[in-house]
Design an enzyme around this catalytic site. Structure first.
Site, PDB file in Angstrom:
ATOM      1  N   GLN A  13      -0.189  21.805  47.980  1.00 42.23           N
ATOM      2  CA  GLN A  13      -0.276  22.351  49.486  1.00 42.23           C
ATOM      3  C   GLN A  13       0.746  21.502  50.349  1.00 42.23           C
ATOM      4  O   GLN A  13       1.487  21.774  51.233  1.00 42.23           O
ATOM      5  CB  GLN A  13      -1.429  22.414  50.059  1.00 42.23           C
TER       6      GLN A  13
ATOM      7  N   GLY B 208     -13.934  12.812  52.582  1.00 43.87           N
ATOM      8  CA  GLY B 208     -12.570  13.001  52.352  1.00 43.87           C
ATOM      9  C   GLY B 208     -11.785  13.462  53.741  1.00 43.87           C
ATOM     10  O   GLY B 208     -10.924  12.703  54.228  1.00 43.87           O
ATOM     11  N   HIS B 209     -12.554  14.344  54.290  1.00 45.95           N
ATOM     12  CA  HIS B 209     -11.906  14.991  55.710  1.00 45.95           C
ATOM     13  C   HIS B 209     -12.180  13.643  56.536  1.00 45.95           C
ATOM     14  O   HIS B 209     -11.252  13.377  57.521  1.00 45.95           O
ATOM     15  CB  HIS B 209     -12.871  16.089  56.192  1.00 45.95           C
TER      16      HIS B 209
ATOM     17  N   ARG C 193     -15.978  22.199  47.644  1.00 48.13           N
ATOM     18  CA  ARG C 193     -16.681  23.052  46.758  1.00 48.13           C
ATOM     19  C   ARG C 193     -17.574  22.265  45.911  1.00 48.13           C
ATOM     20  O   ARG C 193     -18.312  22.888  45.094  1.00 48.13           O
ATOM     21  CB  ARG C 193     -15.480  23.415  45.749  1.00 48.13           C
TER      22      ARG C 193
END
Length: 280
Positions: free
Chosen positions: A156, A36-37, A190
């Site tokens: 966010q 994802g990053h 996570r």
């Protein structure tokens, strides 16, 4: 690729990039990098002359000390991934380098216009104060032309957009789609804390969210919220903290599905996972 650990060195590096008239892209992260990053960073590399990635587990956005202590950290592994996908600079400061003692101990104040009073903000008081504190500082240090954030952390992203407007940062915020495993599970740092059995269980989060888009075609918002909550809670090993369907811009509750997004937080064993699904 260069690893930078001090603010002084970061300022010198940014100044050199500015002198060369390079467009600067920034991807703020807390490390424990995954695909994802990587998708954010690849896009940043493709759209900018130089790419900075911050790797910093920000203590001021954790209101649970155990969660902060357990957050995965492996800078050398992260640096290898970043080098392989074309990042130019990694900023990896210590908390003591990033913050003065006063900044560390005094809550950062910001007018969220209510964006912090729902969902994650309601469950994690002060969390978004820490997010705005660290991202605003990174923007001042790196002076990026573009900054990249994943839509998995949708609240966010909405708050960062407001911060840019309120604090008048000259930066384009680029929101990037959720990256999922083949199973549908949203990629997250996570996930490293999940056992193999828990990962199998966690796949049900996305499965139920995807199914809810069909359910919503013939049911109300309130009925859909209840259905998703009941479906997830019925699965052994999952416990819903909240599921809310809100407006994508204001994050306030809605009565229809126009411009709506469903945001969920679920405990899978001891691990707190977030995900979302757009309805329009």
């Amino acid at each position: 690729m260069q690893i930078i650990k001090t603010i002084a060195e970061l300022r010198q590096t940014v100044a050199a990039c500015k002198r060369q008239a390079k467009t600067i892209g920034l991807v703020p992260t807390m490390g424990a990098l995954h695909e994802g990053h990587a998708s954010l960073i690849r896009r940043c590399v493709s759209e900018n002359g130089v790419t900075f990635v911050s790797v910093f587990v920000n203590p001021t956005q954790f209101n649970n000390k155990e969660d902060l202590a357990n957050y995965p950290r492996d800078l050398m592994r992260d640096a290898e991934l970043l080098s392989n996908i074309g990042a130019d600079f990694v900023f990896a400061p210590t908390p003591e380098e990033m913050y003065t003692p006063e900044e560390m101990n005094r809550p950062f104040e910001f007018d969220f216009a209510g964006l912090d009073q729902v969902m994650e903000g309601k469950m994690r008081p002060g969390h978004f104060n820490g997010v705005v504190q660290v991202v605003s500082k990174l923007f001042r240090l790196v002076e990026p032309d573009r900054a990249y954030f994943g839509e998995k952390d949708f609240q966010q992203l909405a708050i960062i957009r407001r911060m840019v407007d309120v604090l008048h940062f000259d930066v384009q915020i680029v929101g990037c789609p959720i990256v999922r495993a083949e199973s549908g599970l949203a990629l997250s740092s996570r996930n490293e804390r999940l056992s193999d059995a828990e990962k199998t269980t966690a796949v049900n989060i996305s499965r139920v969210l995807f199914a809810s888009t069909d359910y919503a075609k013939t049911h109300s918002v309130d009925q859909t919220v209840q259905w998703v909550t009941d479906e997830l809670n019925a699965i052994d090993g999952l416990e819903v903290e909240y599921y809310e369907i809100v407006d994508q811009t204001t994050l306030q509750p809605v009565t229809d599905f126009a411009h709506a997004i469903g945001c969920v937080t679920v405990y899978c064993g001891p691990v707190r996972l977030i995900d979302n699904i757009k309805y329009a």
